[in-house]
Scaffold this motif. Structure first.
Motif, PDB file in Angstrom:
ATOM      1  N   LYS A   1       0.803  -1.220   0.000  1.00 11.90           N
ATOM      2  CA  LYS A   1       0.000   0.000   0.000  1.00 11.90           C
ATOM      3  C   LYS A   1       0.834   1.266   0.000  1.00 11.90           C
ATOM      4  CE  LYS A   1      -4.212  -1.429   2.345  1.00 11.90           C
ATOM      5  NZ  LYS A   1      -4.797  -1.340   3.687  1.00 11.90           N
ATOM      6  N   CYS A   2       2.074   1.178   0.467  1.00  9.54           N
ATOM      7  CA  CYS A   2       2.874   2.389   0.649  1.00  9.54           C
ATOM      8  C   CYS A   2       3.213   3.019  -0.687  1.00  9.54           C
ATOM      9  CB  CYS A   2       4.148   2.051   1.400  1.00  9.54           C
ATOM     10  SG  CYS A   2       5.238   3.462   1.576  1.00  9.54           S
ATOM     11  N   ILE A   3       2.984   4.342  -0.806  1.00  7.20           N
ATOM     12  CA  ILE A   3       3.275   5.024  -2.059  1.00  7.20           C
ATOM     13  C   ILE A   3       4.527   5.885  -1.950  1.00  7.20           C
ATOM     14  CG2 ILE A   3       0.928   5.033  -2.931  1.00  7.20           C
ATOM     15  CD1 ILE A   3       0.647   7.851  -1.765  1.00  7.20           C
ATOM     16  N   GLY A   4       5.159   5.864  -0.789  1.00  7.47           N
ATOM     17  CA  GLY A   4       6.402   6.630  -0.637  1.00  7.47           C
ATOM     18  C   GLY A   4       6.201   8.125  -0.605  1.00  7.47           C
ATOM     19  N   CYS A   5       5.144   8.580   0.069  1.00  9.29           N
ATOM     20  CA  CYS A   5       4.868  10.011   0.077  1.00  9.29           C
ATOM     21  C   CYS A   5       5.671  10.735   1.146  1.00  9.29           C
ATOM     22  CB  CYS A   5       3.385  10.244   0.307  1.00  9.29           C
ATOM     23  SG  CYS A   5       2.870   9.732   1.926  1.00  9.29           S
ATOM     24  N   THR A   6       6.332  10.001   2.027  1.00  3.49           N
ATOM     25  CA  THR A   6       7.181  10.513   3.118  1.00  3.49           C
ATOM     26  C   THR A   6       6.416  11.281   4.197  1.00  3.49           C
ATOM     27  OG1 THR A   6       7.794  12.654   2.199  1.00  3.49           O
ATOM     28  CG2 THR A   6       9.119  10.781   1.526  1.00  3.49           C
ATOM     29  N   ALA A   7       5.099  11.244   4.182  1.00  2.00           N
ATOM     30  CA  ALA A   7       4.347  11.953   5.223  1.00  2.00           C
ATOM     31  C   ALA A   7       4.689  11.401   6.603  1.00  2.00           C
ATOM     32  CB  ALA A   7       2.854  11.824   4.968  1.00  2.00           C
ATOM     33  N   CYS A   8       4.853  10.083   6.689  1.00  5.50           N
ATOM     34  CA  CYS A   8       5.131   9.479   7.984  1.00  5.50           C
ATOM     35  C   CYS A   8       6.506   9.897   8.487  1.00  5.50           C
ATOM     36  CB  CYS A   8       5.037   7.968   7.894  1.00  5.50           C
ATOM     37  SG  CYS A   8       5.999   7.265   6.559  1.00  5.50           S
ATOM     38  N   ALA A   9       7.474  10.009   7.567  1.00  5.75           N
ATOM     39  CA  ALA A   9       8.821  10.384   7.983  1.00  5.75           C
ATOM     40  C   ALA A   9       8.838  11.821   8.498  1.00  5.75           C
ATOM     41  CB  ALA A   9       9.785  10.231   6.821  1.00  5.75           C
TER      42      ALA A   9
ATOM     43  N   VAL B   1      14.038   4.433  -0.293  1.00  7.72           N
ATOM     44  CA  VAL B   1      14.000   3.412   0.745  1.00  7.72           C
ATOM     45  C   VAL B   1      13.231   3.928   1.958  1.00  7.72           C
ATOM     46  CG1 VAL B   1      15.348   1.863   2.163  1.00  7.72           C
ATOM     47  CG2 VAL B   1      16.223   2.586  -0.022  1.00  7.72           C
ATOM     48  N   TRP B   2      12.183   3.206   2.299  1.00  6.75           N
ATOM     49  CA  TRP B   2      11.410   3.482   3.505  1.00  6.75           C
ATOM     50  C   TRP B   2      12.018   2.625   4.593  1.00  6.75           C
ATOM     51  CZ3 TRP B   2       8.657   0.839   7.162  1.00  6.75           C
ATOM     52  CH2 TRP B   2       7.662   1.528   7.858  1.00  6.75           C
ATOM     53  N   GLU B   3      12.465   3.241   5.666  1.00  6.48           N
ATOM     54  CA  GLU B   3      13.091   2.431   6.720  1.00  6.48           C
ATOM     55  C   GLU B   3      12.502   2.767   8.072  1.00  6.48           C
ATOM     56  OE1 GLU B   3      17.473   1.289   6.962  1.00  6.48           O
ATOM     57  OE2 GLU B   3      17.205   2.716   8.576  1.00  6.48           O
TER      58      GLU B   3
ATOM     59  N   VAL C   1      -1.152  10.088   9.819  1.00  7.08           N
ATOM     60  CA  VAL C   1      -0.959  10.866   8.597  1.00  7.08           C
ATOM     61  C   VAL C   1      -0.953  10.036   7.324  1.00  7.08           C
ATOM     62  CG1 VAL C   1       0.284  12.707   9.741  1.00  7.08           C
ATOM     63  CG2 VAL C   1       1.557  10.814   8.760  1.00  7.08           C
ATOM     64  N   CYS C   2      -0.765   8.743   7.420  1.00 10.19           N
ATOM     65  CA  CYS C   2      -0.599   7.958   6.203  1.00 10.19           C
ATOM     66  C   CYS C   2      -1.858   8.005   5.338  1.00 10.19           C
ATOM     67  CB  CYS C   2      -0.257   6.512   6.534  1.00 10.19           C
ATOM     68  SG  CYS C   2       0.022   5.553   5.053  1.00 10.19           S
ATOM     69  N   PRO C   3      -1.739   8.464   4.111  1.00  8.14           N
ATOM     70  CA  PRO C   3      -2.942   8.615   3.284  1.00  8.14           C
ATOM     71  C   PRO C   3      -3.518   7.294   2.819  1.00  8.14           C
ATOM     72  CG  PRO C   3      -1.002   9.159   2.008  1.00  8.14           C
ATOM     73  CD  PRO C   3      -0.529   8.924   3.405  1.00  8.14           C
TER      74      PRO C   3
ATOM     75  N   ALA D   1      -1.004   2.598   4.984  1.00  4.06           N
ATOM     76  CA  ALA D   1       0.034   1.581   4.791  1.00  4.06           C
ATOM     77  C   ALA D   1       0.742   1.294   6.096  1.00  4.06           C
ATOM     78  CB  ALA D   1       1.048   2.053   3.759  1.00  4.06           C
ATOM     79  N   VAL D   2       0.730   2.211   7.035  1.00  2.00           N
ATOM     80  CA  VAL D   2       1.317   1.916   8.327  1.00  2.00           C
ATOM     81  C   VAL D   2       0.252   2.122   9.404  1.00  2.00           C
ATOM     82  CG1 VAL D   2       2.612   4.068   8.008  1.00  2.00           C
ATOM     83  CG2 VAL D   2       3.015   2.738  10.028  1.00  2.00           C
ATOM     84  N   LEU D   3      -0.017   1.041  10.121  1.00  2.00           N
ATOM     85  CA  LEU D   3      -1.054   1.046  11.139  1.00  2.00           C
ATOM     86  C   LEU D   3      -0.473   0.439  12.410  1.00  2.00           C
ATOM     87  CD1 LEU D   3      -4.122  -0.315   9.162  1.00  2.00           C
ATOM     88  CD2 LEU D   3      -3.819   1.987  10.008  1.00  2.00           C
TER      89      LEU D   3
HETATM   90  S1  SF4 Z   1       2.827   7.967   4.951  1.00  2.00           S
HETATM   91 FE1  SF4 Z   1       2.177   5.902   4.333  1.00  2.00          FE
HETATM   92  S2  SF4 Z   1       2.259   5.918   2.094  1.00  2.00           S
HETATM   93 FE2  SF4 Z   1       3.461   7.700   2.806  1.00  2.00          FE
HETATM   94  S3  SF4 Z   1       5.565   6.918   2.921  1.00  2.00           S
HETATM   95 FE3  SF4 Z   1       4.651   6.644   4.955  1.00  2.00          FE
HETATM   96  S4  SF4 Z   1       3.839   4.550   4.946  1.00  2.00           S
HETATM   97 FE4  SF4 Z   1       4.230   5.118   2.813  1.00  2.00          FE
END
Ligand code: SF4
Ligand code: SF4
Ligand code: SF4
Lengths: 178, 273
Positions: A38-46, A66-68, A83-85, A88-90
């Motif tokens: 599900k992760c689209i790599g939007c970096t909102a979580c980071a 790389v999502w780490e 924040v994850c749209p 993908a991370v719960l």
């Molecule tokens: S916020 Fe969600 S979709 Fe975006 S990078 Fe993080 S895990 Fe992936």
């Protein structure tokens, strides 16, 4: 003896945990579970993560994003979850997190393909994010024609977009001065 | 900061992996734990004490807190190691009889946690002394602590492993179709729901609200939707959801309807009943 009677009356309060499973209460904030699909790599979580447990970076040769996640640093605040749209991370129910000897076992990584800017050929986002954007715009009621017209620039990086805008406007000024 | 402490030769040789595993085998039924607080916020301490209450009763498998490192088999270190706690930690480490097992507890102990980049901390027990078991959590749940100690003793196995994901598809994840044929409505409902009830209950509120709105015979008809919404929110048991569903109707739904037709004050749901 009196104590024993009392225990008999009220029952045993001790959880028999290591020998039988323990069920966490509802709403427990356990280890954030990552769904790579599900992760689209939007970096909102980071950006949201207060303790930098999640890092989203380009790898060394800039070929992948790389999502780490480093569980050793996570404080289980749930902001990534918030924040994850794409959800993908719960935060999950997982509480058995201890590891022996090797701290790397606490990590989780996901590699995503990057998309390079049409103009300057530098990577600026992930391919998945772009397909997600287009999909959402379709669901927002845009038809194919508008979509084709409006998403012209979607594969151009913000820097180039800025440059194009400046070029266009200065052109306009020059023409006007003549 | 660079590492300054080098484990002395005699301690290092007495603490080889074989010696530790042998020692762990010997102490399986009864082990003494000394707790070192290296500048933790005390959240971890509270959870350690919660873990030794009768509720969890770790004395079932021999866990005992002791008052001196000289009696200890296991050092339970919490906190990000502040500068002031550097030498006390070393003293406790050297005073513990060999072979010793060091357990880093909490996000702070494992890697510095939320304080990892603060100026006054070393950022984790393993920056100073060799650590055997890491128990993440901020603070760890008593069950996590017990799992960690059981892992240290070899009663339980560790559950986590390094996970790597590669070569996924570039297809977009599935997006649900909108009730209005415009996902901006769902986006606004979710934003409002999260603002009203937080991320966890907000999501439940979102589901409830969308389910309710779908039951309306004609979604673009404000009168029918209002009646449905009033009926369904009355059926809702939790008063928080009951009220918030009405708020979303007034703030988001009617706002969205504006683009199709005029709305009037009678379309709003009265929050007082
Ligand atoms: S916020 Fe969600 S979709 Fe975006 S990078 Fe993080 S895990 Fe992936
Ligand atoms: S729960 Fe908090 S600390 Fe842990 S990864 Fe998510 S945002 Fe970061
Ligand atoms: S891990 Fe969390 S609870 Fe434990 S000492 Fe650090 S900040 Fe406090």
């Amino acid at each position: 003896m009196k104590l024993l009677d009392m225990t008999r009356k009220y029952g045993n309060a001790t959880y028999n945990y290591p020998f039988e499973p323990y069920k966490v209460p509802e709403g427990f904030r356990g280890k954030p579970a990552y769904d790579y699909e599900k992760c689209i790599g939007c970096t909102a979580c980071a950006v949201a993560c207060p303790s930098n447990a999640i890092n989203v970076k380009l790898n060394e040769d800039k070929s992948k994003l790389v999502w780490e996640f480093n569980c050793a640093r996570c404080i289980f605040c749930g902001r990534c979850d918030e924040v994850c749209p794409t959800n993908a991370v719960l935060l999950s129910d997982e509480f058995e997190m201890a590891v022996r000897f090797d701290k790397d076992n606490l990590k989780e990584r996901g590699e995503l393909d990057v998309e390079c800017c049409q103009k300057c050929k530098n990577p600026f986002t992930t391919s998945k994010l772009i397909s997600y954007d287009i999909e959402r715009l379709k669901k927002a009621g845009w038809d194919e024609a508008t979509l084709a017209e409006k998403t012209k620039y979607i594969r151009t990086c913000p820097e180039c977009k800025k440059n194009i805008a400046v070029e266009n406007s200065t052109q306009y000024f020059v023409r006007k001065r003549k | 900061m660079s590492k300054t402490y080098v484990v002395p030769e005699e301690i290092a040789s007495a603490n080889s992996l074989e010696a530790k595993l042998e020692h762990l085998k010997n102490i399986k039924g009864s082990f003494n734990v000394y707790r070192v607080d290296c500048g933790s916020c005390n959240g971890c301490e509270i959870e350690i004490f919660a873990a030794i209450t009768p509720m969890w009763d770790p004395e079932r498998f021999g866990f005992k807190l002791v008052a001196s490192p000289r009696h200890a088999d296991i050092l339970l270190c919490s906190g990000p190691v502040t500068r002031q706690m550097y030498y006390p930690l070393l003293r406790a480490y050297e005073a513990t009889p060999d072979p010793k097992v060091v357990v880093a507890i909490g996000a702070c102990g494992s890697s510095g946690g939320i304080f990892h980049d603060a100026y006054s901390v070393w950022g984790g027990i393993d920056k100073i002394i060799p650590v055997d078991v890491y128990i993440p959590g901020c603070p760890p749940h008593p069950a996590t602590i017990i799992h960690g100690l059981a892992t240290a003793l070899g009663i339980l196995d560790q559950k986590l492993e390094l996970k790597e994901h590669k070569n996924g598809s570039n297809e977009s994840p599935e997006i649900k179709t909108s009730v209005f044929n415009n996902i901006l409505f769902e986006r606004d409902v979710l934003a409002e729901a999260k603002q009203l009830m937080g991320y966890l209950y907000g999501r439940k509120l979102f589901d409830k609200y969308i389910k309710a709105v779908k039951e309306s015979p004609n979604i673009k008809d404000t009168v029918q939707t209002k009646i449905t919404m009033e009926r369904l929110s009355r059926e809702e048991e939790d008063p928080r959801y009951r009220e918030c569903m009405k708020v979303i109707h007034n703030n988001v739904y009617l706002n969205h309807i504006k683009q199709f037709k005029e709305i009037d004050i009678a379309d709003r749901i009265d929050l007082s009943d």
